[in-house]
Scaffold this motif. Structure first.
Motif, PDB file in Angstrom:
ATOM      1  N   ARG A   1       0.832  -1.210   0.000  1.00 57.99           N
ATOM      2  CA  ARG A   1       0.000   0.000   0.000  1.00 57.99           C
ATOM      3  C   ARG A   1       0.864   1.257   0.000  1.00 57.99           C
ATOM      4  O   ARG A   1       0.578   2.221  -0.694  1.00 57.99           O
TER       5      ARG A   1
ATOM      6  N   ARG B   1       1.190   4.116  -2.831  1.00 56.09           N
ATOM      7  CA  ARG B   1       1.015   5.531  -2.465  1.00 56.09           C
ATOM      8  C   ARG B   1       2.187   6.367  -2.998  1.00 56.09           C
ATOM      9  O   ARG B   1       2.001   7.462  -3.525  1.00 56.09           O
TER      10      ARG B   1
ATOM     11  N   MET C   1       7.800  13.142  10.576  1.00 52.83           N
ATOM     12  CA  MET C   1       7.596  11.866  11.284  1.00 52.83           C
ATOM     13  C   MET C   1       8.673  11.671  12.346  1.00 52.83           C
ATOM     14  O   MET C   1       8.401  11.133  13.419  1.00 52.83           O
TER      15      MET C   1
ATOM     16  N   SER D   1       7.725  14.109  15.229  1.00 49.85           N
ATOM     17  CA  SER D   1       6.529  13.716  15.992  1.00 49.85           C
ATOM     18  C   SER D   1       6.610  12.264  16.492  1.00 49.85           C
ATOM     19  O   SER D   1       5.589  11.687  16.861  1.00 49.85           O
ATOM     20  N   GLU D   2       7.797  11.712  16.508  1.00 46.06           N
ATOM     21  CA  GLU D   2       8.086  10.374  17.063  1.00 46.06           C
ATOM     22  C   GLU D   2       7.393   9.231  16.323  1.00 46.06           C
ATOM     23  O   GLU D   2       7.301   8.117  16.847  1.00 46.06           O
ATOM     24  N   GLN D   3       6.910   9.490  15.089  1.00 48.32           N
ATOM     25  CA  GLN D   3       6.273   8.398  14.343  1.00 48.32           C
ATOM     26  C   GLN D   3       7.290   7.331  13.939  1.00 48.32           C
ATOM     27  O   GLN D   3       6.952   6.154  13.815  1.00 48.32           O
TER      28      GLN D   3
ATOM     29  N   ALA E   1       7.712   5.234  16.833  1.00 48.83           N
ATOM     30  CA  ALA E   1       6.529   4.368  16.951  1.00 48.83           C
ATOM     31  C   ALA E   1       6.665   3.156  16.028  1.00 48.83           C
ATOM     32  O   ALA E   1       6.300   2.032  16.402  1.00 48.83           O
TER      33      ALA E   1
ATOM     34  N   LEU F   1       6.761  -0.814  17.103  1.00 53.73           N
ATOM     35  CA  LEU F   1       5.847  -1.798  16.510  1.00 53.73           C
ATOM     36  C   LEU F   1       6.616  -2.851  15.710  1.00 53.73           C
ATOM     37  O   LEU F   1       6.027  -3.638  14.961  1.00 53.73           O
TER      38      LEU F   1
ATOM     39  N   VAL G   1       8.563  -2.479  13.178  1.00 51.16           N
ATOM     40  CA  VAL G   1       8.583  -2.252  11.735  1.00 51.16           C
ATOM     41  C   VAL G   1       9.907  -1.555  11.416  1.00 51.16           C
ATOM     42  O   VAL G   1      10.238  -0.546  12.036  1.00 51.16           O
TER      43      VAL G   1
ATOM     44  N   PHE H   1       3.004   7.493  23.180  1.00 52.35           N
ATOM     45  CA  PHE H   1       3.946   8.607  23.048  1.00 52.35           C
ATOM     46  C   PHE H   1       3.308   9.922  23.508  1.00 52.35           C
ATOM     47  O   PHE H   1       2.091  10.098  23.439  1.00 52.35           O
TER      48      PHE H   1
ATOM     49  N   ALA I   1       2.001  10.138  18.258  1.00 51.77           N
ATOM     50  CA  ALA I   1       2.720   9.469  17.166  1.00 51.77           C
ATOM     51  C   ALA I   1       1.819   8.574  16.319  1.00 51.77           C
ATOM     52  O   ALA I   1       2.227   7.499  15.886  1.00 51.77           O
ATOM     53  N   LEU I   2       0.600   9.031  16.077  1.00 52.46           N
ATOM     54  CA  LEU I   2      -0.269   8.294  15.142  1.00 52.46           C
ATOM     55  C   LEU I   2       0.225   8.576  13.729  1.00 52.46           C
ATOM     56  O   LEU I   2       0.667   9.692  13.438  1.00 52.46           O
ATOM     57  N   PHE I   3       0.145   7.581  12.858  1.00 54.93           N
ATOM     58  CA  PHE I   3       0.646   7.771  11.494  1.00 54.93           C
ATOM     59  C   PHE I   3      -0.334   8.633  10.689  1.00 54.93           C
ATOM     60  O   PHE I   3      -1.492   8.265  10.524  1.00 54.93           O
ATOM     61  N   ASP I   4       0.189   9.764  10.199  1.00 56.80           N
ATOM     62  CA  ASP I   4      -0.657  10.744   9.499  1.00 56.80           C
ATOM     63  C   ASP I   4      -1.336  10.183   8.256  1.00 56.80           C
ATOM     64  O   ASP I   4      -2.415  10.614   7.878  1.00 56.80           O
ATOM     65  N   SER I   5      -0.636   9.251   7.598  1.00 56.88           N
ATOM     66  CA  SER I   5      -1.140   8.767   6.309  1.00 56.88           C
ATOM     67  C   SER I   5      -2.200   7.681   6.472  1.00 56.88           C
ATOM     68  O   SER I   5      -2.723   7.175   5.484  1.00 56.88           O
ATOM     69  N   MET I   6      -2.483   7.300   7.717  1.00 59.05           N
ATOM     70  CA  MET I   6      -3.470   6.238   7.953  1.00 59.05           C
ATOM     71  C   MET I   6      -4.651   6.785   8.742  1.00 59.05           C
ATOM     72  O   MET I   6      -4.480   7.696   9.553  1.00 59.05           O
TER      73      MET I   6
ATOM     74  N   GLU J   1      -6.979   2.271  10.798  1.00 57.62           N
ATOM     75  CA  GLU J   1      -5.810   1.686  10.128  1.00 57.62           C
ATOM     76  C   GLU J   1      -4.569   1.750  11.014  1.00 57.62           C
ATOM     77  O   GLU J   1      -3.722   0.857  10.971  1.00 57.62           O
TER      78      GLU J   1
ATOM     79  N   PHE K   1      -2.737  -1.574  11.819  1.00 55.54           N
ATOM     80  CA  PHE K   1      -1.334  -1.702  11.425  1.00 55.54           C
ATOM     81  C   PHE K   1      -0.511  -2.287  12.580  1.00 55.54           C
ATOM     82  O   PHE K   1       0.309  -3.184  12.386  1.00 55.54           O
ATOM     83  N   GLY K   2      -0.775  -1.769  13.794  1.00 59.64           N
ATOM     84  CA  GLY K   2      -0.067  -2.275  14.975  1.00 59.64           C
ATOM     85  C   GLY K   2      -0.349  -3.753  15.192  1.00 59.64           C
ATOM     86  O   GLY K   2       0.569  -4.547  15.423  1.00 59.64           O
TER      87      GLY K   2
ATOM     88  N   GLN L   1       1.343  -6.017  12.574  1.00 60.81           N
ATOM     89  CA  GLN L   1       2.786  -6.231  12.753  1.00 60.81           C
ATOM     90  C   GLN L   1       3.060  -7.209  13.900  1.00 60.81           C
ATOM     91  O   GLN L   1       3.988  -8.001  13.831  1.00 60.81           O
TER      92      GLN L   1
ATOM     93  N   ARG M   1      -4.051   1.670  20.043  1.00 62.40           N
ATOM     94  CA  ARG M   1      -2.952   1.044  19.294  1.00 62.40           C
ATOM     95  C   ARG M   1      -1.958   0.380  20.243  1.00 62.40           C
ATOM     96  O   ARG M   1      -1.441  -0.704  19.966  1.00 62.40           O
TER      97      ARG M   1
ATOM     98  N   VAL N   1      -1.720  -4.585  20.774  1.00 59.42           N
ATOM     99  CA  VAL N   1      -0.683  -5.601  20.540  1.00 59.42           C
ATOM    100  C   VAL N   1      -0.467  -6.508  21.764  1.00 59.42           C
ATOM    101  O   VAL N   1       0.413  -7.358  21.763  1.00 59.42           O
TER     102      VAL N   1
END
Lengths: 258, 250
Positions: A41, A45, A122, A125-127, A130, A134, A136, B85, B89-94, B98, B102-103, B106, B151, B155
């Motif tokens: 995905r 994108r 990212m 903002s600590e993504q 994160a 997880l 990843v 966090f 720290a949520l993913f902006d693109s999701m 999602e 996603f968590g 994984q 999230r 897990v």
């Protein structure tokens, strides 16, 4: 006391260190493209962001480049009574050089900055942290999709730029410069060689790699805060443009055996 | 039995700034432990060292029998943690769902009903289905905190880490989030480690509190005994925090 040689030396060492870090980053990123898991995905994108959304600006650049090239060539060649070679010059210049370089630079300006800004934000903002928590690998999730998109989509954009650029030259030549449609097309087809197009597409793949790697590298290593993201964006654009110009010279020398 | 052990952990940055100066700490299994300290005392570095995001210079951090130094060799160390966090720290693109999905995807690669599980976790933290398909930028800070919490718990970790959980929230929302955190930790029966500078949050959530000052743990005990613990810095910190609270109410 000011020591010019010491200052120069420290700059040289810092530059070499930066080049080393970018090289290690790029190798790790490229390696991630071939190892699972694949984030399909995210890859899709990035294909859309880097390829599809860059089409208008690349097309616009290409058409004007072709038009200006036809005009300039005509004006210059008239001095030697060689204006009949306009179609040949346009098709060779566009496919070998102008198409790949202009498209590469446009993508660098548009995409490298957005890659650096997105990854930099990212980071701030600590993504990215994160992702690590997880389990990843950020290289697989963030870098690999952008490298894949760069390597696949920039050649596609260059192919489109080649077509549009040649069309631009054709439009100017046949409407303003009184060339006949039939002879212009015949001369274009006669002088268009596959090696020119292919060399341009191979260059484009390397340009895409450069754009993605520099964008990701500067985003990953950006300082915290808005200023850090801004600096990362500027550095990404500057370094990917320089990367494109250096790669262009090296690949041209390699392809045409100079 | 100790779940997390910090054994004389040191961490410094280029330029010689030593942030952690031989920190030793033990967190028991099932305990809700708070790390309290002023801004800039090294709380976030402490957390990043625990997660292995920052490499420690010397000493060791152990979780059960696993060392932080094994983090890169084995995924088992990281599987024990989940973190909320400070900035979510949520993913902006999701979208929100999602992010949770996603968590889960994984952590449990073979699970087929990630979306159902994600929806279940979002409902559990009090989010309504209408926000599931919105992006993080489209919802409020309190909702983002809940989504990040969903999230984190999705897990099914053994240890939950909270980094300044009420930062940036108004007192009402902060209070609601505090209750949510306490109930979640209690219901899941997990160990939790919270980083905060807010004494009220510490008192509300903690079984035990450790105070971090100038790169070292200067005191550990129950929040109720902070006021007269005999440590000058801790007592000063307690009174300064209380004074601000009193000033606000008068």
């Amino acid at each position: 006391m000011f020591k010019p040689m010491a200052t120069l030396g420290s700059y040289a060492l810092a530059s070499l260190q930066e080049i080393g870090m970018i090289s290690i980053f790029a190798v790790r990123g490229i390696k991630s493209c071939f190892l699972p898991p694949f984030f399909w995905r995210e890859i899709f994108r990035q294909l859309m962001a880097l390829g599809f959304y860059s089409l208008p600006i690349v097309g616009l650049t290409a058409i004007f480049a072709g038009m200006v090239l036809a005009l300039q060539t005509y004006v210059g060649f008239t001095r030697f009574n060689a204006e009949g070679a306009v179609a040949s010059v346009v098709v060779i210049s566009i496919t070998r050089e102008l198409g790949p370089v202009f498209a590469g630079l446009m993508v660098a300006g548009r995409t490298s900055s957005s890659i650096a800004a997105e990854i930099g934000s990212m980071r701030v903002s600590e993504q990215i942290d994160a992702l690590i928590t997880l389990q990843v690998d950020p290289y697989k999730f963030l870098v690999a999709p952008r490298i894949i998109a760069g390597v696949l989509m920039v050649p596609f954009l260059v192919l489109i730029a080649d077509i549009i650029g040649v069309m631009g030259g054709f439009l100017v030549s046949t409407t303003l410069l009184d060339f006949s449609v039939g002879s212009y097309i015949a001369q274009t087809v006669k002088n268009m060689e596959m090696i020119d197009v292919i060399s341009g597409l191979v260059k484009a793949a390397f340009f895409g790699l450069s754009v993605a790697c520099f964008g990701c590298y500067h985003g990953f290593h950006c300082d915290l805060g808005a200023r850090g993201v801004g600096n990362a964006t500027t550095s990404a654009v500057v370094s990917s443009c320089i990367g494109i110009l250096v790669l262009n010279y090296l690949l041209t020398a390699l392809f045409f055996g100079i | 039995m100790s779940k997390i052990i910090f054994d004389c952990v040191r961490k410094s940055f280029p330029g010689g700034l030593e942030v952690l100066k031989g920190v030793s700490l033990s967190v028991k299994g099932g305990e809700s432990h708070i790390i309290l300290g002023q801004s800039g005392c090294g709380k976030s570095v402490f957390l990043k060292c625990l997660l292995g995001i920052m490499a420690i210079d010397s000493g060791d951090i152990r979780v059960d029998d696993l060392s932080v130094k094994d983090r890169l060799r084995s995924g088992e160390y990281m599987r024990k943690f989940s973190i909320l966090f400070q900035g979510n720290a949520l993913f902006d693109s999701m979208t929100i769902i999602e992010n949770v999905e996603f968590g889960i995807g994984q952590a449990k690669k073979n699970i087929s009903k990630c979306r159902d599980m994600a929806a279940e976790k979002l409902l559990a933290v009090g989010l309504e289905p209408r926000v599931f398909d919105l992006y993080p930028s489209e919802i409020s800070g309190g909702m983002q905190k809940r989504a990040a919490m969903a999230r984190a718990i999705a897990v099914e970790p053994e240890i939950l880490l909270f980094d300044e959980p009420t930062s940036g929230l108004d007192p009402v929302t902060g209070g609601v989030i505090c209750h949510l955190l306490r109930d979640t930790v209690k219901n899941l029966g997990v160990t939790s480690l919270t980083i905060t500078h807010d004494l009220k949050v510490a008192a509300f959530l903690s079984d035990r509190v450790s105070v971090l000052n100038q790169g070292d743990i200067v005191w550990t005990g129950h929040a109720s005994t902070m006021k007269k613990c005999g440590n000058e810095f801790v007592e000063h910190f307690y009174h300064a925090s209380s004074a601000i609270g009193e000033d606000r109410t008068t």
